[in-house]
Enzyme design. Structure first.
Site, mmCIF file in Angstrom:
data_model
loop_
_atom_site.group_PDB
_atom_site.id
_atom_site.type_symbol
_atom_site.label_atom_id
_atom_site.label_comp_id
_atom_site.label_asym_id
_atom_site.label_seq_id
_atom_site.Cartn_x
_atom_site.Cartn_y
_atom_site.Cartn_z
ATOM 1 N N ALA A 183 0.863 -1.217 0.026
ATOM 2 C CA ALA A 183 -0.055 0.182 -0.112
ATOM 3 C C ALA A 183 0.765 1.035 -0.194
ATOM 4 O O ALA A 183 1.889 1.304 0.821
ATOM 5 C CB ALA A 183 -0.888 0.030 1.034
ATOM 6 N N SER A 198 2.576 -2.196 4.350
ATOM 7 C CA SER A 198 2.689 -0.888 3.975
ATOM 8 C C SER A 198 3.993 -0.474 3.504
ATOM 9 O O SER A 198 4.992 -1.114 3.484
ATOM 10 C CB SER A 198 2.606 0.042 5.296
ATOM 11 O OG SER A 198 3.622 -0.199 6.218
ATOM 12 N N ASP A 199 4.095 0.630 2.629
ATOM 13 C CA ASP A 199 5.345 1.117 2.261
ATOM 14 C C ASP A 199 5.616 1.544 3.399
ATOM 15 O O ASP A 199 5.373 1.802 4.561
ATOM 16 C CB ASP A 199 4.977 2.443 1.215
ATOM 17 C CG ASP A 199 6.296 2.674 0.427
ATOM 18 O OD1 ASP A 199 7.363 2.293 1.023
ATOM 19 O OD2 ASP A 199 6.133 3.336 -0.552
ATOM 20 N N TRP A 200 7.199 1.973 3.527
ATOM 21 C CA TRP A 200 7.997 2.073 4.519
ATOM 22 C C TRP A 200 7.554 3.511 5.236
ATOM 23 O O TRP A 200 7.837 4.667 4.707
ATOM 24 C CB TRP A 200 9.385 2.125 4.448
ATOM 25 C CG TRP A 200 9.938 0.607 4.720
ATOM 26 C CD1 TRP A 200 10.966 0.317 5.457
ATOM 27 C CD2 TRP A 200 9.547 -0.515 4.417
ATOM 28 N NE1 TRP A 200 11.401 -1.059 5.413
ATOM 29 C CE2 TRP A 200 10.226 -1.628 4.742
ATOM 30 C CE3 TRP A 200 8.493 -1.051 3.409
ATOM 31 C CZ2 TRP A 200 10.282 -2.881 4.520
ATOM 32 C CZ3 TRP A 200 8.099 -2.194 3.237
ATOM 33 C CH2 TRP A 200 9.126 -3.362 3.835
#
Length: 815
Positions: A194, A226-228
């Site tokens: 995401a 999630s993206d970081w």
């Protein structure tokens, strides 16, 4: 006791964990690792960036990686079998580095030519992106490593990417931007990432789109990660379809999520589903119980140089050729190789996808090796491209303590005392080792300039930084972060520059320091550049060399300052110096080949003057060998454009990347890429799908059935003849068009393609499968897919703008 990994076993294991334990599994243990849970036999999962290479868990030039051509170059191959094999190579690299999850492929689209991360995305077309992305996924996962489809969804530009709210219509979202992700799920992708952005007012990590269509409609049974740093709160994201928050150990999930489950803010059933998915992923990756580890890497997979080199030629796009290519080595006495990019070819784009290759073959080195003993190769750098000084490397400096080529890295405490020291080979140090009490990072190097004069010196990072030369302070200031974008803070921090006079051959001690203040990251980059050569004089020198040569190869391109994660481009110009260089060289020698070294479109005002124009992209570690193969005719340029190239930025129909009041409106709807050009009745420099080989083709016949049923695939046959004197490969492209009506549609759209091979004079028939989805559209009124009956035009040819064959098929209702 044996711990199984079937669905029943996973449910049993889940039942042995408390609700709190389940919640704690869903947050990273470190930057790149998930949490282990020995009670159920769950081991850590290791993740790594990697669309073009597998970096591993650290930014360290001593941990090298195989570097393939960038994603756009892979899409330019239009060759799923090749891309699948390259995916297997990435999987072998991941397993060598102990990586379970590769954060690739990137399935966002080339919505605008200004996209800063263009090179990491495949194409402007959802069908091509979906097919190439699925091929890479199959190759990675067949090698025992999980692939990750990212960045879900409409994360197609970099400006304000952490906060931008993308407003996109329901049809465009379904038919264009979600389509490649649907293809990835159909290919069995094990993770979906995401993005940072919001869509229609809701940040993606909390969006309903993570549930429908991803999980409910498409049946995705993997992990949504999630993206970081993209998770910014606890309850809204945990109640959505997000399964794993990265990185760790700090963040909004962890103990906060466990507390939210305990007080009922987050349903326990939602956390159970997330934990079940994580256990399932671990089982698939050999990290749960008695799950078998991946098979050993076969010996043939260890041979990386040859396939990486073949990939360079397969993705290289020959844009134009006035009987200059291929060059005949037997007729070459001298070849002038011109341009700074020839000697320092840019092999990869900037940002989190970057790796440290064991070696890089420049175009200059590739041609020298190929022509050794046959022709003389002369290099003239010409004007220096625009951009910041490159990081210090072993060619420019030595470690002042050991005398070895490279730099000295020291960590100091608050009093300036040394806590730790080590030798490094580059001034680009993104993750200096952390030791207790570390207060300051110091990088020192003994410069030995080859040319004297006014040098530019720089240090990049945040916080208090300083530069000194032979003990004389040149820079001292505090430079706070202007953004919390991790790509900027941790990978590409801005640099501060000073100038100083250096004497050729005289050793000079350069020392850079930066304090390790909270929130400023650790990245420290030290760079240096000699005085820029006079533009007129260096251009004239290049022209003289070209005039005296049998052929000239001039290499031009972008810099990391222009194409990089974290910001979008503002123009497509290569700069006056590079453009003037090409004009001068082409005027001096009609047998001039221009090699373009960029990840996305650039303006080429000289394209009609050049004898040939070859697009190399960011070609990976074997750049020079693969480009030499193409230039000398050892390999055919196999690439076809995966995105439309404008003659000038002003011509492009879709260019906006900057949000207004936080919103970026996709008001072009379905009409991105060649679709937008067709709707606006504009002609680009080169159409999507364009690319020449070393032979010619005649399109002779298109055969289609009289009718096709809605919901069923369609196969069309295209007969082509090789009319040249050499064997070759042709990518036969098929597009569809429907008559005007109440449903807005593109003028035409790519529906399928197939590659064929034929010898001189031979005829071959391409069988192109048109999937049923190519004829459907999303009904906003019914929130469902519909296929309208009626006539449909089928077009076949070499690009979106060159379709000589036309036929008609009648679409009839489904049974």
């Amino acid at each position: 006791m044996r711990v199984g990994t079937s669905e029943d076993d996973i449910d049993r294991l889940l039942g042995t964990l408390t609700p709190r334990a389940r919640a704690l599994l869903l947050h990273g243990a470190t930057t790149w690792r998930t949490r282990a849970e020995p009670a159920v036999g769950l081991r850590e999962l290791v993740m790594s960036d990697g669309p073009a290479g597998v970096r591993g868990q650290s930014w360290d030039e001593r941990s090298t990686s195989v570097l393939l051509p960038c994603a756009t170059a892979l899409a330019a191959t239009w060759d799923e079998a090749l891309v699948e094999r390259l995916g297997g190579l990435l999987a072998a690299e991941a397993r060598r580095k102990g990586v379970h999850v590769l954060l690739a492929p990137t399935l966002n689209l080339h919505r605008t030519p200004l996209g800063g991360r263009h090179f990491e995305c495949f194409s402007e077309d959802p069908e091509l992106t979906g097919r190439i992305g699925a091929a890479l996924i199959r190759g990675i996962q067949a090698g025992g490593v999980a692939a990750t489809a990212k960045h879900y969804v409409a994360n197609d530009s970099e400006t304000d990417r952490l906060t931008v709210d993308v407003r996109v219509g329901e049809r465009a979202l379904r038919e264009v931007y979600l389509a490649p992700f649907e293809a990835a799920v159909a290919a069995g992708v094990r993770l979906v990432m995401a993005g940072y952005n919001a869509v229609d007012g809701t940040t993606m990590t909390a969006s309903d789109l993570l549930t429908g269509p991803l999980k409910d409609e498409w049946g995705f049974d993997g992990v949504v990660v999630s993206d970081w740093g993209a998770v910014r709160d606890t309850v809204p994201t945990a109640r959505a379809g997000l399964d794993l928050a990265m990185p760790g150990p700090d963040g909004p999930w962890g103990e906060a999520l466990a507390d939210a489950v305990a007080d009922g803010s987050v349903p326990g059933a939602a956390v159970d589903d997330k934990a079940r998915r994580l256990l399932r992923l671990a089982a698939r990756c050999g990290a749960l119980g008695d799950a078998p580890p991946p098979a050993p890497v076969p010996a043939r997979a260890r041979d990386t140089r040859a396939p990486a080199r073949r990939a360079v030629a397969a993705g290289a796009v020959l844009l134009s050729n006035r009987d200059v290519l291929p060059l005949d080595p037997d007729r070459l006495g001298t070849v002038a190789v011109i341009g700074a990019h020839a000697a320092r070819t840019r092999t990869q784009g900037g940002g989190s996808a970057g790796v440290f290759p064991r070696h890089e073959v420049s175009v200059l080195d590739g041609l020298r090796a190929a022509l050794r003993g046959r022709a003389r190769v002369v290099h003239v750098p010409g004007p220096r491209p625009d951009g910041p000084p490159p990081p210090l490397d072993t060619a420019l400096c030595t470690d002042p303590r050991s005398g070895r080529p490279g730099v000295l890295l020291r960590l100091l405490d608050a009093t300036g005392a040394e806590l730790y020291a080590e030798h490094r080979t580059t001034g680009r140090l993104l993750e200096p080792r952390l030791v207790p009490g570390a207060h300051t990072v110091e990088i020192s190097a003994l410069l030995r300039p080859r040319t004297g004069g006014h040098w530019t010196l720089g240090v990049a990072g945040f916080g208090r930084m300083g530069l000194s030369l032979d003990g004389r302070p040149l820079l001292d200031g505090v430079f706070p972060p202007a953004t919390d974008d991790p790509a900027v803070v941790h990978v590409n921090p801005p640099a501060q520059y000073v100038t100083a006079d250096l004497t050729a051959g005289r050793d000079t001690l350069l020392v850079a320091r930066r304090e390790l203040a909270p929130g400023t990251g650790r990245a420290t980059v030290v760079g240096a550049a000699p005085p820029a050569p006079d533009v007129a004089a260096s251009t004239a020198e290049a022209a003289r060399a070209a005039r005296a040569a049998d052929a000239a190869v001039v290499v031009v391109g972008t810099t990391e300052h222009g194409e990089c994660e974290g910001h979008d481009r503002t123009d497509l110009a290569l700069g006056d110096g590079q453009d003037a260089l090409v004009h001068a060289v082409a005027a001096a020698n009609p047998r001039t080949v221009v090699v373009v070294n960029s990840g996305g479109p650039v303006e080429m005002p000289w394209r009609e003057a050049a004898g040939a124009v070859l697009l190399a992209w960011f070609p990976g570690q074997e750049a020079g060998g693969g480009i030499a193969d193409v230039l000398l005719g050892r390999a055919e340029p196999g690439g076809r454009l995966p995105t439309t190239w404008p003659a000038a930025l002003a011509d492009a129909p879709v260019t906006r990347t900057r949000p207004v009041d936080g919103r970026l409106v996709y008001d072009e709807g379905l009409h991105i890429g060649y679709r937008g050009w067709l709707r606006e009745h504009r002609t680009p420099a080169y159409w999507f799908g364009h690319g020449l080989g070393y032979t010619t083709w005649n399109y002779e016949e298109l055969s289609v059935p009289d009718a096709t049923r809605a919901g069923e695939d369609l196969t069309v046959c295209v007969r082509v003849r090789n009319t040249g004197a050499r064997a070759g490969r042709e990518v036969v492209q098929v597009y569809l068009a429907r008559p005007p009506g109440p449903v807005d549609r593109p003028s035409r759209w790519l529906a399928g393609y197939a590659a064929v091979h034929a010898g001189p004079g031979e005829t071959v028939t391409a069988r192109v499968r048109i999937p049923a989805r190519a004829l459907r559209h999303w009904s906003k009124e019914e929130h469902a897919w519909r296929t309208d009956p009626g006539p449909c035009r089928v077009l076949a040819g070499r690009s979106a703008g060159d379709l000589p064959l036309t036929a008609h098929v009648q679409v009839v209702p489904a049974r």
